[in-house]
Design a protein around this motif. Structure first.
Motif, PDB file in Angstrom:
ATOM      1  N   THR A   1       0.829  -1.201   0.000  1.00 41.95           N
ATOM      2  CA  THR A   1       0.000   0.000   0.000  1.00 41.95           C
ATOM      3  C   THR A   1       0.869   1.258   0.000  1.00 41.95           C
ATOM      4  N   GLY A   2       0.210   2.433   0.006  1.00 42.49           N
ATOM      5  CA  GLY A   2       0.902   3.720   0.131  1.00 42.49           C
ATOM      6  C   GLY A   2       1.755   4.034  -1.070  1.00 42.49           C
ATOM      7  N   THR A   3       3.006   4.438  -0.806  1.00 40.61           N
ATOM      8  CA  THR A   3       3.941   4.784  -1.876  1.00 40.61           C
ATOM      9  C   THR A   3       5.114   3.815  -1.916  1.00 40.61           C
ATOM     10  N   GLY A   4       4.965   2.679  -1.299  1.00 41.70           N
ATOM     11  CA  GLY A   4       6.070   1.743  -1.171  1.00 41.70           C
ATOM     12  C   GLY A   4       6.297   0.879  -2.390  1.00 41.70           C
ATOM     13  N   THR A   5       7.394   0.136  -2.335  1.00 43.84           N
ATOM     14  CA  THR A   5       7.718  -0.854  -3.347  1.00 43.84           C
ATOM     15  C   THR A   5       8.267  -2.083  -2.633  1.00 43.84           C
ATOM     16  N   GLY A   6       8.373  -3.197  -3.342  1.00 41.79           N
ATOM     17  CA  GLY A   6       8.877  -4.414  -2.733  1.00 41.79           C
ATOM     18  C   GLY A   6       7.805  -5.468  -2.581  1.00 41.79           C
ATOM     19  N   ASN A   7       8.222  -6.654  -2.180  1.00 42.79           N
ATOM     20  CA  ASN A   7       7.360  -7.828  -2.181  1.00 42.79           C
ATOM     21  C   ASN A   7       6.718  -8.077  -0.815  1.00 42.79           C
ATOM     22  N   THR A   8       5.770  -8.999  -0.788  1.00 37.77           N
ATOM     23  CA  THR A   8       5.110  -9.372   0.464  1.00 37.77           C
ATOM     24  C   THR A   8       5.086 -10.887   0.603  1.00 37.77           C
ATOM     25  N   GLY A   9       4.826 -11.352   1.835  1.00 31.91           N
ATOM     26  CA  GLY A   9       4.857 -12.770   2.136  1.00 31.91           C
ATOM     27  C   GLY A   9       3.549 -13.481   1.847  1.00 31.91           C
ATOM     28  N   GLY A  10       3.621 -14.820   1.911  1.00 31.78           N
ATOM     29  CA  GLY A  10       2.446 -15.654   1.715  1.00 31.78           C
ATOM     30  C   GLY A  10       1.726 -15.921   3.026  1.00 31.78           C
ATOM     31  N   ALA A  11       0.430 -16.150   2.946  1.00 36.92           N
ATOM     32  CA  ALA A  11      -0.385 -16.436   4.124  1.00 36.92           C
ATOM     33  C   ALA A  11      -0.088 -17.830   4.670  1.00 36.92           C
ATOM     34  N   GLY A  12      -0.518 -18.070   5.909  1.00 40.10           N
ATOM     35  CA  GLY A  12      -0.383 -19.380   6.525  1.00 40.10           C
ATOM     36  C   GLY A  12      -1.713 -19.885   7.041  1.00 40.10           C
ATOM     37  N   ALA A  13      -1.724 -21.087   7.564  1.00 36.55           N
ATOM     38  CA  ALA A  13      -2.946 -21.664   8.107  1.00 36.55           C
ATOM     39  C   ALA A  13      -3.422 -20.924   9.348  1.00 36.55           C
ATOM     40  N   GLY A  14      -2.498 -20.174  10.002  1.00 34.66           N
ATOM     41  CA  GLY A  14      -2.856 -19.467  11.217  1.00 34.66           C
ATOM     42  C   GLY A  14      -3.109 -17.998  11.060  1.00 34.66           C
ATOM     43  N   GLY A  15      -3.110 -17.462   9.819  1.00 35.47           N
ATOM     44  CA  GLY A  15      -3.413 -16.046   9.671  1.00 35.47           C
ATOM     45  C   GLY A  15      -2.779 -15.406   8.464  1.00 35.47           C
ATOM     46  N   ASN A  16      -3.006 -14.094   8.360  1.00 35.32           N
ATOM     47  CA  ASN A  16      -2.533 -13.300   7.233  1.00 35.32           C
ATOM     48  C   ASN A  16      -1.022 -13.106   7.262  1.00 35.32           C
ATOM     49  N   ALA A  17      -0.451 -12.878   6.088  1.00 36.44           N
ATOM     50  CA  ALA A  17       0.903 -12.349   5.998  1.00 36.44           C
ATOM     51  C   ALA A  17       0.869 -10.864   6.339  1.00 36.44           C
ATOM     52  N   ALA A  18       2.021 -10.312   6.705  1.00 31.62           N
ATOM     53  CA  ALA A  18       2.102  -8.890   7.045  1.00 31.62           C
ATOM     54  C   ALA A  18       1.963  -8.029   5.792  1.00 31.62           C
ATOM     55  N   ASP A  19       1.374  -6.849   5.962  1.00 34.12           N
ATOM     56  CA  ASP A  19       1.306  -5.873   4.873  1.00 34.12           C
ATOM     57  C   ASP A  19       2.607  -5.082   4.799  1.00 34.12           C
ATOM     58  N   ASN A  20       3.011  -4.738   3.581  1.00 35.36           N
ATOM     59  CA  ASN A  20       4.181  -3.897   3.341  1.00 35.36           C
ATOM     60  C   ASN A  20       5.452  -4.479   3.969  1.00 35.36           C
ATOM     61  N   ALA A  21       5.553  -5.788   3.967  1.00 30.34           N
ATOM     62  CA  ALA A  21       6.708  -6.477   4.554  1.00 30.34           C
ATOM     63  C   ALA A  21       6.829  -7.858   3.935  1.00 30.34           C
ATOM     64  N   LEU A  22       7.979  -8.484   4.147  1.00 23.98           N
ATOM     65  CA  LEU A  22       8.223  -9.815   3.610  1.00 23.98           C
ATOM     66  C   LEU A  22       7.682 -10.922   4.510  1.00 23.98           C
ATOM     67  N   THR A  23       7.221 -10.573   5.700  1.00 23.94           N
ATOM     68  CA  THR A  23       6.844 -11.548   6.715  1.00 23.94           C
ATOM     69  C   THR A  23       5.647 -12.388   6.307  1.00 23.94           C
TER      70      THR A  23
END
Length: 361
Positions: free
Chosen positions: A220-242
């Protein structure tokens, strides 16, 4: 011997599991006992899009939607035969050269039929789309709208592929595929891929895929870069690789050992964590892949019911192949900038049928 108690449709004294059958291609199952059949039917998923362009403008490729999933409890007599016709996943895309923009492909529906006019259908996921010179593109819809089953049937729509909005300048954005809604999360958004709404005009973004327990990370916002995949226990983090956690909330790809031990009876492991963005590992059961840049992800495997991610080749060197999704989950989109050859996009996740036959006690 495994017993089940107080499950909807099974009498109060419980039952004994007599047989587990898992079909990954069309076929028939025969009940060995009189009692109940616990049924899981997951339709195949669509395939993601690909674009390989030299244009000085936005280049977008979205991920595909997951198939619809249904659960049912069916009264059976010994010798009853049920036929599962598993629909084909959306076909993968071949390697493409410079200047090629290709949408993915839709999946077909899956049906189950049996005695006493039993009939159930689940709907396949839809394709991702490729676009250039535009600000937005939608991911493929998850399958929804299947019919039939008993009065006990539960059905949940597949997660959609990631959407792109606000793309500007020369942004290159690829979104992940949708995950299977095996836990009954909200509509098509609970297990969707990560979305991108960045306004960064030179952004290179690849979002993570969806999983049974959550969605891929958003950019979101004005950022760039990739994001992580979801897991069985919840969402991946936004605006981060986690990546998203496993079913017990742990930041690991592995499913909990006590759950894995039970799978000899119940069959399908979808309880692991996701893969972080830019990580080349394979996911555990139920873990989605994270977005990657400049490295082909063709060898990566998502977990059962979890999706592959978007992949972007920024430098124009090499290729940006997408990873392989799990059962019924969507494959991610891929974007390249003047790559000699853009590697293939895998087909969507295959359909799946599971039957557990229970003798009531």
């Amino acid at each position: 011997m495994t017993t089940l108690n107080n499950l909807d449709g099974i009498n109060s004294t419980g039952g004994i599991v007599r047989q587990l059958r898992i079909l990954t291609q069309s076929g028939a199952v025969v009940s060995p006992v009189s009692g109940k059949m616990l049924l899981l039917a997951a339709a195949a998923a669509g395939s993601g899009a690909a674009i390989n362009s030299t244009a000085s403008t936005q280049r977008l490729a979205t991920g595909a939607g997951a198939g619809e999933i249904a659960f049912d409890v069916v009264d059976v007599a010994a010798g009853d035969t049920f036929t599962a016709t598993l629909g084909a996943p959306g076909a993968g895309l071949p390697s493409v050269g410079v200047g090629v923009s290709t949408n993915g492909n839709d999946a077909s529906n899956t049906t189950v039929t049996g005695p006493n006019s039993y009939s159930l259908s689940v709907v396949g996921g839809k394709k991702g789309v490729a676009a250039s010179g535009v600000a937005s593109a939608n991911g493929g819809d998850g399958g929804t709208g299947g019919t039939g089953g008993t009065a006990r049937v539960l059905r949940f729509p597949g997660g959609r592929g990631g959407n792109v909005t606000n793309a500007a300048g020369t942004a290159r954005i690829a979104t992940g595929g949708g995950g299977v809604n095996a836990m009954g999360l909200t509509a098509q958004t609970g297990t969707r891929a990560g979305d991108s709404s960045t306004t960064n005009s030179t952004a290179a973004v690849a979002t993570g895929g969806g999983a049974p327990g959550g969605r891929g990370g958003d950019r979101t916002g004005t950022g760039t870069g990739n994001t992580g995949g979801a897991g069985a226990g919840g969402n991946a983090a936004d605006n981060a690789l986690t990546a998203g956690p496993n079913i017990k909330g742990l930041a690991v790809t592995a499913s909990p050992a006590d759950i894995v031990a039970a799978l000899a009876t119940y069959g399908i492991d979808f309880f692991g964590g996701g893969i972080a963005g830019d990580d080349s590992s394979n996911a555990g059961g139920g873990g989605a892949l994270g977005g990657r840049t400049d490295v082909a992800a063709a060898g990566q495997l998502a977990g059962n019911f979890a999706a592959s991610a978007g992949v972007v080749a920024v430098t124009g060197v090499g290729s940006a192949g997408s990873g392989t999704p799990g059962f019924a989950a969507g494959s991610g989109g891929v974007v390249a900038s003047n790559a000699a050859t853009l590697a293939a996009v895998p087909a969507g996740g295959k359909a799946l049928f599971v039957a557990i036959f229970i003798e009531e006690t």
